[in-house]
Design a protein around this motif. Sequence first.
Motif, mmCIF file in Angstrom:
data_model
loop_
_atom_site.group_PDB
_atom_site.id
_atom_site.type_symbol
_atom_site.label_atom_id
_atom_site.label_comp_id
_atom_site.label_asym_id
_atom_site.label_seq_id
_atom_site.Cartn_x
_atom_site.Cartn_y
_atom_site.Cartn_z
ATOM 1 N N LYS A 335 41.589 63.304 -4.803
ATOM 2 C CA LYS A 335 42.750 64.153 -4.516
ATOM 3 C C LYS A 335 43.241 64.927 -5.744
ATOM 4 O O LYS A 335 44.110 65.791 -5.629
ATOM 5 N N LEU A 339 46.027 68.322 -5.927
ATOM 6 C CA LEU A 339 47.340 68.072 -6.521
ATOM 7 C C LEU A 339 47.558 68.941 -7.750
ATOM 8 O O LEU A 339 48.634 69.530 -7.928
ATOM 9 N N LYS A 342 47.744 72.901 -6.933
ATOM 10 C CA LYS A 342 49.009 73.276 -6.297
ATOM 11 C C LYS A 342 50.145 73.291 -7.327
ATOM 12 O O LYS A 342 51.011 74.170 -7.299
ATOM 13 N N ASN A 372 50.259 68.423 4.129
ATOM 14 C CA ASN A 372 49.530 67.697 3.092
ATOM 15 C C ASN A 372 48.749 66.541 3.726
ATOM 16 O O ASN A 372 49.083 65.363 3.547
ATOM 17 N N TRP A 373 47.694 66.874 4.440
ATOM 18 C CA TRP A 373 46.968 65.912 5.259
ATOM 19 C C TRP A 373 46.293 64.822 4.440
ATOM 20 O O TRP A 373 45.919 63.758 4.955
ATOM 21 N N TRP A 374 46.093 65.049 3.158
ATOM 22 C CA TRP A 374 45.388 64.111 2.279
ATOM 23 C C TRP A 374 46.317 63.044 1.694
ATOM 24 O O TRP A 374 45.863 62.117 1.033
ATOM 25 N N LYS A 375 47.621 63.176 1.937
ATOM 26 C CA LYS A 375 48.647 62.415 1.227
ATOM 27 C C LYS A 375 48.395 60.903 1.221
ATOM 28 O O LYS A 375 48.495 60.259 0.175
ATOM 29 N N ASP A 376 48.089 60.308 2.349
ATOM 30 C CA ASP A 376 47.958 58.855 2.445
ATOM 31 C C ASP A 376 46.519 58.376 2.431
ATOM 32 O O ASP A 376 46.212 57.254 2.817
#
Length: 377
Positions: A335, A339, A342, A372-376
């Motif tokens: 990720k 991060l 952005k 932010n689909w990658w967050k978890d």
Amino acid sequence: MLGKIIKKVLLTVVIFIGALFIAYLLFNNFYPSLGGDVTKERQLVYEGSNQFKDGKFKNIKAVPKELSFGETLDLAYKFFTTEVKNGRPKKDLEVLKLDSARVAAYKSQTRMLWFGHSSFLLQMDGKNILLDPMFGKVPAPHPWLGDERFNKEMPLDVQKLPKIDAVIFSHDHYDHLDYETILGIKDKVDHYFVPLGLGVHLEAWGISSDRITELDWWQEEELGGITLVCTPAQHFSGRKLSNGQSTLWSSWVVKSDSESIYFSGDSGYAPHFKEIGEKYGPFDLALMECGQYDKMWPDIHMMPEETALAGIDVKARKIMPIHWAGFKLALHDWKDPILRVKKKAIELDLKVIAPRIGQEIMVADSLSTYANWWKDL
């Protein structure tokens, strides 16, 4: 007695090394996914290119550095033995599945569909154009030689792709040019546009040369009202140990009467981005490499902050980070690219979009936001 044992051991070692060498030669010369080799006759043609010298293609800047055998082994050792925390998602990435009939029937505003990493279907002016299509599970010549992609499913299986008017390739590395994918699409593709030399691989896989157009940097071709420009990149090429830099690498400009797209391919940060921006910008959307970077190879891949700077250089109205969320090819958190890019983009007042794999991207759209689909993960 001891002498006989030593002789047997030495003989066994010699036989083993000889067998490995023969296996390597057979694999190197006959395994189909390795592709073709540029002949001496073709090299004579490429001598007219400013990028070609002494039998190899070169970057404007003298990179990448030619590594010694020891340096190569050291780099490989670090890559394969370094444990990367969160180097892969916690679970397989979920993709948005696409309806093949609707994709085939689409004739509306210019849009793109992301297949992960650097692969896209561009639908522009009634044309279907694939960018670096790579539907394989592993970015390597053999499944044993690489990690599988982060998503087990694809938004659309390669067999269900619509008729393809053109395929564009940026370079010949395995995470961009995939043998099995070519076999799956070659009967539905009209034409291929590639940098100099890359056509040898396609020809080795059964595609006739009259369906392939090889271009040097800054050369243009027309595709039914769409302009395709082969533009510079700072990278390298090669599909086996013996053919490094034998084919050219590039970025691409794709322009219709109403919209323009920039596709960076793989590239380190360099002055060519500003030159492309001056000649062909501004761009409605720039697909910018952002991932698989490391301080050990800073000249051939961009750090995320450089990705944002390159977006400014090419005069992009918005950028989409690519070359991430597909494969683990470097030693960073998976990720980290999104991060960091952005964060830098906020500082530069640059719009960044980051859709899910399979999500529709309207090229001229300036209003849509993406979760932010990658967050978890």
